[in-house]
Write a protein that holds these residues in place. Structure first.
Motif, PDB file in Angstrom:
ATOM      1  N   GLU A  34      -9.386   2.430   0.677  1.00 56.54           N
ATOM      2  CA  GLU A  34      -9.463   1.816  -0.655  1.00 56.54           C
ATOM      3  C   GLU A  34      -8.226   0.968  -0.927  1.00 56.54           C
ATOM      4  N   ALA A  35      -7.074   1.480  -0.459  1.00 57.18           N
ATOM      5  CA  ALA A  35      -5.804   0.819  -0.796  1.00 57.18           C
ATOM      6  C   ALA A  35      -5.677  -0.534  -0.102  1.00 57.18           C
ATOM      7  N   ALA A  81       4.331  -4.046  -7.148  1.00 55.37           N
ATOM      8  CA  ALA A  81       4.369  -3.467  -8.490  1.00 55.37           C
ATOM      9  C   ALA A  81       2.953  -3.348  -9.052  1.00 55.37           C
ATOM     10  N   LEU A  82       2.143  -4.393  -8.869  1.00 56.54           N
ATOM     11  CA  LEU A  82       0.779  -4.393  -9.415  1.00 56.54           C
ATOM     12  C   LEU A  82      -0.086  -3.320  -8.753  1.00 56.54           C
ATOM     13  N   ALA A  83       0.205  -3.025  -7.479  1.00 54.83           N
ATOM     14  CA  ALA A  83      -0.614  -2.073  -6.739  1.00 54.83           C
ATOM     15  C   ALA A  83      -0.576  -0.682  -7.363  1.00 54.83           C
ATOM     16  N   MET A  84       0.476  -0.405  -8.111  1.00 53.70           N
ATOM     17  CA  MET A  84       0.562   0.903  -8.771  1.00 53.70           C
ATOM     18  C   MET A  84      -0.299   0.932 -10.038  1.00 53.70           C
ATOM     19  N   ILE A  98       0.811  -1.225   0.000  1.00 48.49           N
ATOM     20  CA  ILE A  98       0.000   0.000   0.000  1.00 48.49           C
ATOM     21  C   ILE A  98       0.843   1.273   0.000  1.00 48.49           C
ATOM     22  N   GLU A  99       2.166   1.139   0.208  1.00 50.37           N
ATOM     23  CA  GLU A  99       3.031   2.322   0.320  1.00 50.37           C
ATOM     24  C   GLU A  99       2.878   3.249  -0.894  1.00 50.37           C
ATOM     25  N   GLY A 100       3.045   2.686  -2.092  1.00 47.49           N
ATOM     26  CA  GLY A 100       2.964   3.498  -3.312  1.00 47.49           C
ATOM     27  C   GLY A 100       1.583   4.086  -3.538  1.00 47.49           C
ATOM     28  N   PRO A 101       0.518   3.251  -3.514  1.00 48.37           N
ATOM     29  CA  PRO A 101      -0.822   3.794  -3.740  1.00 48.37           C
ATOM     30  C   PRO A 101      -1.154   4.945  -2.785  1.00 48.37           C
ATOM     31  N   ILE A 102      -0.821   4.788  -1.496  1.00 45.39           N
ATOM     32  CA  ILE A 102      -1.219   5.814  -0.529  1.00 45.39           C
ATOM     33  C   ILE A 102      -0.331   7.054  -0.629  1.00 45.39           C
ATOM     34  N   TYR A 103       0.996   6.838  -0.604  1.00 42.86           N
ATOM     35  CA  TYR A 103       1.877   7.995  -0.463  1.00 42.86           C
ATOM     36  C   TYR A 103       2.292   8.611  -1.794  1.00 42.86           C
TER      37      TYR A 103
END
Lengths: 243, 219
Positions: free
Chosen positions: A112-113, A150-153, A99-104
């Motif tokens: 949601e993340a 990677a997919l989370a982005m 969740i680091e990338g999606p959130i920050y």
């Protein structure tokens, strides 16, 4: 979608890429094979702007990749990367890594993340490991978390830099299985690998790189089973029958 | 021994006033040196060559001048430039600046010890430099930075005695005044030494505990 035109790159006096041109189309899985030091990883790193390049152009959907430009962060959110050494954040759990990338970076709300990250972790077969720290995971599990990260982005493409090279042999399969599933789902993938069988079964196309140049390219089966270039033949013979 | 206890009863209150000022000087200059040290360290690991060079010049300049000279300069020379400070302010600023160089070197070492793969992973998901520092690098660097930071705290506690040279009535100065006016050097200076030990031994134990904890975390 990813287009390289006559890309040159040197480290000091060593010329690592000597005019590489290639195109990766949407939904395509392309494997880059070749001996160590041939510049395979450098290509991926240039596409993601982790390295600058000295000549030629790299574009992603028409936008030029330039490490020094402000747009580079937006390009990086579109092109994800999976590393040989996983590079998970050791001070964060598997879930927090995802969740680091999606959130920050993308500013998505935590509510949601998190569910999406849990879904991604179960997609890579790690739903039970959401709260584990990287140190508590095996190499194969770490690499699968890295793929989920990677997919989370929600990237347009994923670059894989020898994703199984630092794994115990018996853990390679679980990572390749996840990658195969991604390919079947239509993800655009550029994979630097020594897994010739994986390339043969999953890749649409294969590029053979030697001394910073693409010596041979074409449909995976053609290049891997009937290589035209003497250097490719020799390389494949050595990789497939090492003894 | 009985004589010492009698002296202790007589002089302890005045020495404790000094203890209070020693603590004020140490804590305030610790905070200042931490903030400044972090600024120098971040400049040093930034991607701008000009900032890197400026930081290196500042740190080397500060390291190359004795603390006592820096204190004299701030207390005696700054007024000529129109900046008048109380002795306490000058001591805090002087020690804060002097120690910021050591703090900076410790922070920089901690930041640079983090594997470059962390930088690449952060960049590859589109993090800016500042976000990467805040979310990825500094939280990991803290573990490396903390044990030496504890040592710097102990050194600052002892070096706060240098504030006595610019008339701050901290523990050393109080001790000196009492001893020279009563000629009871043995009991007074013994008490001063004991008071410093009482303050620094807990810090020393704390650093030891931190180091053991960090060792375990590595395993």
């Amino acid at each position: 979608m990813i287009e390289l035109t006559d890309v040159h790159k040197s480290f000091g006096t060593a010329e690592v890429l000597r005019g590489v041109s290639a195109e990766i189309r949407r939904g395509e899985v392309v494997c880059i094979i070749g001996p160590s030091g041939s510049g395979k990883s450098t290509i991926l790193r240039c596409i993601n702007g982790l390295e600058s390049y000295d000549g030629g152009t790299i574009t992603i959907d028409g936008v030029r990749v330039d490490r020094a430009s402000r747009d580079i962060t937006s390009i990086r959110t579109q092109i994800a990367m999976v590393f040989q050494r996983f590079n998970l954040f050791p001070h964060r759990t598997a879930l927090e890594n995802v969740i680091e990338g999606p959130i920050y970076v993308k500013g998505i709300k935590r509510e949601e993340a998190v569910p999406r990250a849990i879904e991604l972790l179960s997609r890579v077969g790690l739903s039970g490991k959401a709260n584990a720290y990287p140190a508590e995971l095996s190499g194969g599990q770490m690499q699968r978390v890295a793929i989920a990260r990677a997919l989370a982005m929600q990237p347009k493409a994923i670059l894989f830099d020898e994703p199984t090279s630092s794994l115990d042999p018996e853990l390679v399969g679980e990572v390749l299985a996840v990658m195969r599933q991604l390919a079947e789902d239509g993800m655009t993938m550029l994979v630097v690998t020594h897994e010739i069988r994986f390339a043969q079964e999953v890749a649409d196309r294969v590029l053979f790189l030697d001394h910073g140049k693409i010596l041979e390219e074409g449909a995976a089966r053609a290049v891997l089973t009937r290589p035209q270039h003497a250097r490719t033949q020799e390389f494949l013979r050595r990789v497939l029958t090492p003894i | 021994m009985a004589k010492f206890l009698a002296d202790a009863r007589e002089f302890l209150p005045i020495l404790l006033q000094g203890v209070w000022l020693t603590i004020v000087v140490t804590v305030c200059s610790l905070i200042l040196s931490t903030l400044l040290g972090m600024v120098w360290a971040l400049m040093r690991v930034s991607r701008l060559t000009a900032l890197q060079r400026l930081s290196a010049a500042i740190v080397n300049g500060i390291r190359g001048i004795p603390i006592i000279v820096q204190l004299f300069y701030i207390y005696f020379v700054m007024p000529e430039l129109g900046v008048t400070l109380t002795a306490l302010q000058a001591a805090i600023i002087g020690l804060g600046i002097a120690y910021s160089a050591y703090q900076a070197e410790n922070f920089r070492a901690g930041i640079e010890a983090i594997d470059n793969g962390q930088v690449e992973a952060s960049e590859s998901i589109g993090m800016s430099w500042a976000l990467m520092m805040r979310r990825v690098i500094l939280p990991q660097a803290v573990k490396i930075i903390l044990p030496p930071y504890g040592n710097i705290m102990i050194m600052m506690l002892k070096d706060s005695s240098q504030a006595s040279t610019i008339t701050v009535a901290e523990l050393t100065m109080q001790g000196q005044l009492v001893a020279s006016s009563t000629f009871k050097y043995t009991s007074v200076l013994t008490m001063v030494a004991i008071l410093y030990l009482v303050m620094s031994v807990p810090l020393i134990l704390f650093v030891g505990w931190l180091e053991r904890r960090m060792q375990q975390a590595k395993k």
